[in-house]
Design an enzyme around this catalytic site. Structure first.
Site, mmCIF file in Angstrom:
data_model
loop_
_atom_site.group_PDB
_atom_site.id
_atom_site.type_symbol
_atom_site.label_atom_id
_atom_site.label_comp_id
_atom_site.label_asym_id
_atom_site.label_seq_id
_atom_site.Cartn_x
_atom_site.Cartn_y
_atom_site.Cartn_z
ATOM 1 N N CYS A 1 27.733 -7.981 43.998
ATOM 2 C CA CYS A 1 27.095 -8.591 42.596
ATOM 3 C C CYS A 1 28.067 -8.578 41.651
ATOM 4 C CB CYS A 1 25.756 -7.625 42.509
ATOM 5 S SG CYS A 1 24.328 -7.650 43.552
ATOM 6 N N CYS B 1 29.659 -11.782 41.552
ATOM 7 C CA CYS B 1 29.100 -12.884 41.971
ATOM 8 C C CYS B 1 28.892 -13.899 40.909
ATOM 9 C CB CYS B 1 27.520 -12.365 42.130
ATOM 10 S SG CYS B 1 26.482 -13.834 42.399
ATOM 11 N N CYS C 1 26.494 -12.640 48.822
ATOM 12 C CA CYS C 1 25.305 -12.201 48.549
ATOM 13 C C CYS C 1 24.637 -11.817 50.225
ATOM 14 C CB CYS C 1 24.129 -13.221 48.071
ATOM 15 S SG CYS C 1 22.639 -12.454 47.838
ATOM 16 N N CYS D 1 20.505 -14.124 38.109
ATOM 17 C CA CYS D 1 19.752 -13.240 39.250
ATOM 18 C C CYS D 1 19.045 -11.995 38.874
ATOM 19 C CB CYS D 1 21.104 -13.102 40.244
ATOM 20 S SG CYS D 1 20.479 -12.183 41.726
ATOM 21 N N LYS E 1 12.044 -24.886 60.552
ATOM 22 C CA LYS E 1 13.561 -24.529 59.899
ATOM 23 C C LYS E 1 14.429 -25.527 60.680
ATOM 24 C CE LYS E 1 16.500 -21.715 61.999
ATOM 25 N NZ LYS E 1 17.292 -20.625 62.157
HETATM 26 S S1 SF4 Z 1 23.996 -11.143 41.804
HETATM 27 FE FE1 SF4 Z 1 22.149 -11.866 43.023
HETATM 28 S S2 SF4 Z 1 23.039 -13.744 44.277
HETATM 29 FE FE2 SF4 Z 1 24.744 -12.416 43.404
HETATM 30 S S3 SF4 Z 1 25.347 -11.353 45.137
HETATM 31 FE FE3 SF4 Z 1 23.913 -10.038 43.595
HETATM 32 S S4 SF4 Z 1 21.804 -10.195 44.668
HETATM 33 FE FE4 SF4 Z 1 23.153 -11.951 45.496
#
Ligand code: SF4
Length: 223
Positions: free
Chosen positions: A202, A205, A195, A211, A128
């Site tokens: 979501c 998002c 996220c 997603c 990492k």
């Molecule tokens: S849609 Fe997917 S990427 Fe966006 S916040 Fe929700 S889980 Fe995370």
């Protein structure tokens, strides 16, 4: 109906979405002039199990007192321990940072080279931090998989990896190389603010349509 996850579309959207939020801690330190591979490695070590909000002042305090491998090697581990007090596991990290500084002075004439094998040979350094250093300080194509990259790329359904190591291997096999350096820089602020580990936002998002929301049990409303 979900679209296939396409990083060419998703990454610019994420870049725009994170614009109001602070950058990842290592990037902020780069902006402040802590640009060497050694400084980025030390900051990465300090950041392990430690929030950026704590890592940043701790790293600044250490670099102000001792900005180079030579200067840090001349401190005692106890002094380093005092300087980095506040981060997680500060006693062990102080010994590790001291040992690495000595190694860099003795074996590399005080300049840590941008070389994966060298980085991985240093006391306690794993993929990492090695990859983050090579990506951020050295400008080489490496993927830095931290907790945010691991969680989010699996939530997307873009890769399946039970551990960060498996996620790294899966991303290396699938993600186009042009995105390798960007993914950590993007997903740290994205993972802190959108996220999030609990209660991801979501509905607000920018990549919701592509997603798969793997493991996201609740679909909370936007706040
Ligand atoms: S849609 Fe997917 S990427 Fe966006 S916040 Fe929700 S889980 Fe995370």
């Amino acid at each position: 109906m979900k679209q296939p996850f396409d990083p060419d579309i998703a990454f610019p959207r994420i870049e725009a979405a994170i614009a109001p939020f602070p950058k990842a801690g290592l990037s902020l330190l780069m902006d402040e002039g802590h640009t060497t591979a050694f400084e980025q490695l030390v900051a990465c070590i300090i950041s392990i199990r430690t929030l950026d909000e704590i890592m940043l002042p701790v790293a600044r305090r250490l670099f102000e007192a001792a900005p180079t491998p030579h200067a840090i090697s001349e401190l005692s581990p106890e002094t380093i321990e005092t300087l980095i007090y506040g981060c997680g596991f500060h006693k062990g990290k102080a010994k590790q940072i001291h040992a690495i500084a000595q190694q860099v002075v003795n074996e590399y004439d005080g300049v840590l080279p941008c070389d994966l094998n060298v980085l991985l040979s240093l006391h306690g350094v794993g993929p990492k931090c090695a990859h983050l250093v090579l990506s951020i300080a050295c400008g080489q194509e490496y993927i830095g998989v931290d907790t945010h990259v691991h969680r989010i790329s699996n939530r997307w359904g873009y890769v399946v990896g039970k551990t960060p190591e498996k996620t790294l291997a899966a991303l290396e096999a699938k993600l186009p190389r042009k995105h390798w350096n960007a993914i950590n820089r993007l997903l740290v602020p994205f993972g802190k603010n959108i996220c999030t580990p609990i209660g991801p936002k979501c509905p607000a998002c920018p990549v919701l349509e592509m997603c798969q929301q793997v493991g996201v049990k609740e679909r909370p409303s936007a706040k």
